[in-house]
Design a protein around this motif. Structure first.
Motif, PDB file in Angstrom:
ATOM      1  N   THR A  22       0.827  -1.210   0.000  1.00 26.47           N
ATOM      2  CA  THR A  22       0.000   0.000   0.000  1.00 26.47           C
ATOM      3  C   THR A  22       0.859   1.258   0.000  1.00 26.47           C
ATOM      4  OG1 THR A  22      -1.774  -1.167   1.140  1.00 26.47           O
ATOM      5  CG2 THR A  22      -1.827   1.232   1.232  1.00 26.47           C
ATOM      6  N   TYR A  23       1.942   1.260   0.767  1.00 26.36           N
ATOM      7  CA  TYR A  23       2.820   2.426   0.817  1.00 26.36           C
ATOM      8  C   TYR A  23       3.576   2.603  -0.500  1.00 26.36           C
ATOM      9  CZ  TYR A  23       1.950   2.578   5.857  1.00 26.36           C
ATOM     10  OH  TYR A  23       1.375   2.655   7.090  1.00 26.36           O
ATOM     11  N   LEU A  24       3.951   1.499  -1.129  1.00 24.93           N
ATOM     12  CA  LEU A  24       4.617   1.608  -2.426  1.00 24.93           C
ATOM     13  C   LEU A  24       3.695   2.239  -3.463  1.00 24.93           C
ATOM     14  CD1 LEU A  24       6.601  -1.753  -2.616  1.00 24.93           C
ATOM     15  CD2 LEU A  24       7.487   0.547  -2.129  1.00 24.93           C
ATOM     16  N   GLU A  25       2.404   1.970  -3.341  1.00 25.85           N
ATOM     17  CA  GLU A  25       1.438   2.599  -4.244  1.00 25.85           C
ATOM     18  C   GLU A  25       1.400   4.109  -4.043  1.00 25.85           C
ATOM     19  OE1 GLU A  25      -2.372   0.693  -3.763  1.00 25.85           O
ATOM     20  OE2 GLU A  25      -1.530  -1.282  -4.219  1.00 25.85           O
ATOM     21  N   LEU A  26       1.609   4.567  -2.808  1.00 22.74           N
ATOM     22  CA  LEU A  26       1.604   6.009  -2.525  1.00 22.74           C
ATOM     23  C   LEU A  26       2.775   6.740  -3.177  1.00 22.74           C
ATOM     24  CD1 LEU A  26       0.661   6.029   1.272  1.00 22.74           C
ATOM     25  CD2 LEU A  26      -0.801   6.682  -0.657  1.00 22.74           C
ATOM     26  N   VAL A  27       3.843   6.010  -3.438  1.00 13.65           N
ATOM     27  CA  VAL A  27       5.031   6.631  -4.052  1.00 13.65           C
ATOM     28  C   VAL A  27       5.320   6.006  -5.420  1.00 13.65           C
ATOM     29  CG1 VAL A  27       6.069   7.394  -1.869  1.00 13.65           C
ATOM     30  CG2 VAL A  27       6.550   5.091  -2.738  1.00 13.65           C
ATOM     31  N   ALA A  28       4.278   5.573  -6.102  1.00 12.65           N
ATOM     32  CA  ALA A  28       4.431   4.883  -7.386  1.00 12.65           C
ATOM     33  C   ALA A  28       5.241   5.698  -8.391  1.00 12.65           C
ATOM     34  CB  ALA A  28       3.060   4.543  -7.969  1.00 12.65           C
ATOM     35  N   ASP A  29       5.063   6.997  -8.402  1.00 11.60           N
ATOM     36  CA  ASP A  29       5.808   7.829  -9.354  1.00 11.60           C
ATOM     37  C   ASP A  29       7.301   7.848  -9.045  1.00 11.60           C
ATOM     38  OD1 ASP A  29       5.076   9.229  -6.998  1.00 11.60           O
ATOM     39  OD2 ASP A  29       5.388  11.166  -7.980  1.00 11.60           O
ATOM     40  N   ILE A  30       7.669   7.700  -7.795  1.00  5.53           N
ATOM     41  CA  ILE A  30       9.077   7.727  -7.387  1.00  5.53           C
ATOM     42  C   ILE A  30       9.751   6.382  -7.636  1.00  5.53           C
ATOM     43  CG2 ILE A  30      10.648   8.073  -5.433  1.00  5.53           C
ATOM     44  CD1 ILE A  30       8.446   9.912  -4.247  1.00  5.53           C
ATOM     45  N   VAL A  31       9.017   5.289  -7.457  1.00  8.56           N
ATOM     46  CA  VAL A  31       9.612   3.950  -7.588  1.00  8.56           C
ATOM     47  C   VAL A  31       9.408   3.341  -8.977  1.00  8.56           C
ATOM     48  CG1 VAL A  31       9.453   3.496  -5.115  1.00  8.56           C
ATOM     49  CG2 VAL A  31       7.597   2.756  -6.617  1.00  8.56           C
ATOM     50  N   GLN A  32       8.814   4.092  -9.874  1.00  8.76           N
ATOM     51  CA  GLN A  32       8.574   3.589 -11.235  1.00  8.76           C
ATOM     52  C   GLN A  32       9.886   3.159 -11.892  1.00  8.76           C
ATOM     53  OE1 GLN A  32       6.612   6.407 -13.759  1.00  8.76           O
ATOM     54  NE2 GLN A  32       6.330   4.936 -15.390  1.00  8.76           N
ATOM     55  N   GLY A  33       9.879   1.968 -12.473  1.00  7.91           N
ATOM     56  CA  GLY A  33      11.056   1.452 -13.154  1.00  7.91           C
ATOM     57  C   GLY A  33      12.038   0.725 -12.251  1.00  7.91           C
ATOM     58  N   LYS A  34      11.765   0.689 -10.966  1.00  6.59           N
ATOM     59  CA  LYS A  34      12.641  -0.007 -10.020  1.00  6.59           C
ATOM     60  C   LYS A  34      12.094  -1.400  -9.742  1.00  6.59           C
ATOM     61  CE  LYS A  34      13.911   4.309  -7.801  1.00  6.59           C
ATOM     62  NZ  LYS A  34      15.231   4.367  -8.391  1.00  6.59           N
ATOM     63  N   ARG A  35      12.953  -2.295  -9.334  1.00  3.60           N
ATOM     64  CA  ARG A  35      12.483  -3.609  -8.907  1.00  3.60           C
ATOM     65  C   ARG A  35      11.839  -3.423  -7.543  1.00  3.60           C
ATOM     66  NH1 ARG A  35      15.398  -9.054  -6.985  1.00  3.60           N
ATOM     67  NH2 ARG A  35      13.476 -10.211  -6.821  1.00  3.60           N
ATOM     68  N   LEU A  36      10.616  -3.922  -7.395  1.00  2.00           N
ATOM     69  CA  LEU A  36       9.893  -3.781  -6.136  1.00  2.00           C
ATOM     70  C   LEU A  36       9.739  -5.134  -5.455  1.00  2.00           C
ATOM     71  CD1 LEU A  36       7.020  -1.368  -7.241  1.00  2.00           C
ATOM     72  CD2 LEU A  36       9.235  -0.786  -6.237  1.00  2.00           C
ATOM     73  N   ILE A  37      10.015  -5.148  -4.170  1.00  2.00           N
ATOM     74  CA  ILE A  37       9.771  -6.313  -3.334  1.00  2.00           C
ATOM     75  C   ILE A  37       8.729  -5.853  -2.334  1.00  2.00           C
ATOM     76  CG2 ILE A  37      10.749  -7.928  -1.676  1.00  2.00           C
ATOM     77  CD1 ILE A  37      13.482  -7.444  -3.020  1.00  2.00           C
ATOM     78  N   SER A  38       7.515  -6.378  -2.455  1.00  2.00           N
ATOM     79  CA  SER A  38       6.440  -5.894  -1.602  1.00  2.00           C
ATOM     80  C   SER A  38       5.709  -7.042  -0.937  1.00  2.00           C
ATOM     81  CB  SER A  38       5.461  -5.050  -2.420  1.00  2.00           C
ATOM     82  OG  SER A  38       4.805  -5.843  -3.380  1.00  2.00           O
ATOM     83  N   SER A  39       5.030  -6.702   0.145  1.00  2.00           N
ATOM     84  CA  SER A  39       4.198  -7.670   0.850  1.00  2.00           C
ATOM     85  C   SER A  39       3.137  -6.902   1.613  1.00  2.00           C
ATOM     86  CB  SER A  39       5.041  -8.539   1.780  1.00  2.00           C
ATOM     87  OG  SER A  39       5.695  -7.754   2.736  1.00  2.00           O
ATOM     88  N   GLY A  40       2.224  -7.645   2.192  1.00  2.00           N
ATOM     89  CA  GLY A  40       1.113  -7.044   2.901  1.00  2.00           C
ATOM     90  C   GLY A  40       1.445  -6.593   4.307  1.00  2.00           C
ATOM     91  N   MET A  41       0.406  -6.119   4.965  1.00  2.00           N
ATOM     92  CA  MET A  41       0.523  -5.616   6.325  1.00  2.00           C
ATOM     93  C   MET A  41       0.982  -6.721   7.274  1.00  2.00           C
ATOM     94  SD  MET A  41      -2.466  -3.774   8.526  1.00  2.00           S
ATOM     95  CE  MET A  41      -2.339  -2.165   7.782  1.00  2.00           C
ATOM     96  N   MET A  42       1.714  -6.329   8.298  1.00  2.00           N
ATOM     97  CA  MET A  42       2.211  -7.228   9.338  1.00  2.00           C
ATOM     98  C   MET A  42       3.337  -8.146   8.838  1.00  2.00           C
ATOM     99  SD  MET A  42       0.369  -6.163  11.849  1.00  2.00           S
ATOM    100  CE  MET A  42       0.742  -7.337  13.108  1.00  2.00           C
ATOM    101  N   ARG A  43       4.028  -7.770   7.788  1.00  2.00           N
ATOM    102  CA  ARG A  43       5.115  -8.573   7.233  1.00  2.00           C
ATOM    103  C   ARG A  43       6.444  -7.812   7.283  1.00  2.00           C
ATOM    104  NH1 ARG A  43       3.013 -13.254   7.619  1.00  2.00           N
ATOM    105  NH2 ARG A  43       1.337 -13.771   6.213  1.00  2.00           N
ATOM    106  N   GLU A  44       6.595  -6.936   8.281  1.00  2.00           N
ATOM    107  CA  GLU A  44       7.779  -6.088   8.364  1.00  2.00           C
ATOM    108  C   GLU A  44       9.070  -6.887   8.487  1.00  2.00           C
ATOM    109  OE1 GLU A  44       5.024  -5.707  10.195  1.00  2.00           O
ATOM    110  OE2 GLU A  44       4.249  -3.746   9.586  1.00  2.00           O
TER     111      GLU A  44
END
Length: 82
Positions: A38-60
């Protein structure tokens, strides 16, 4: 600034509009960004073109392990390329 480094940054409340300059610089110069989806979606313009490793809530802890593992792997690849 980014070469062979792992940064841990916060994006601030509301995403990119309230992010510190230092956080923006760290994210901008990295080629991989690991975070809560969800947070990566908030900064989608900044992380565009980068490799993203994401997961859901409570997976810190899992995300931190993935980031460290990826950094460790890249360090070994880079060392062998020298």
């Amino acid at each position: 600034m980014c070469a062979r480094r792992l940064f841990v940054v916060g994006i601030g409340p509301g995403g990119g509009t309230s992010m510190t300059v230092e956080a923006l610089e760290a994210i901008t110069c990295c080629d991989v960004v690991c975070g809560y989806s969800t947070y990566l979606e908030l900064v989608a313009d900044i992380v565009q073109g980068k490799r993203l490793i994401s997961s859901g809530m409570m997976r810190e802890v899992e995300r931190c392990r993935q980031a460290v593992s990826y950094t460790h792997l890249r360090a070994h690849e880079t060392r062998h390329d020298l």
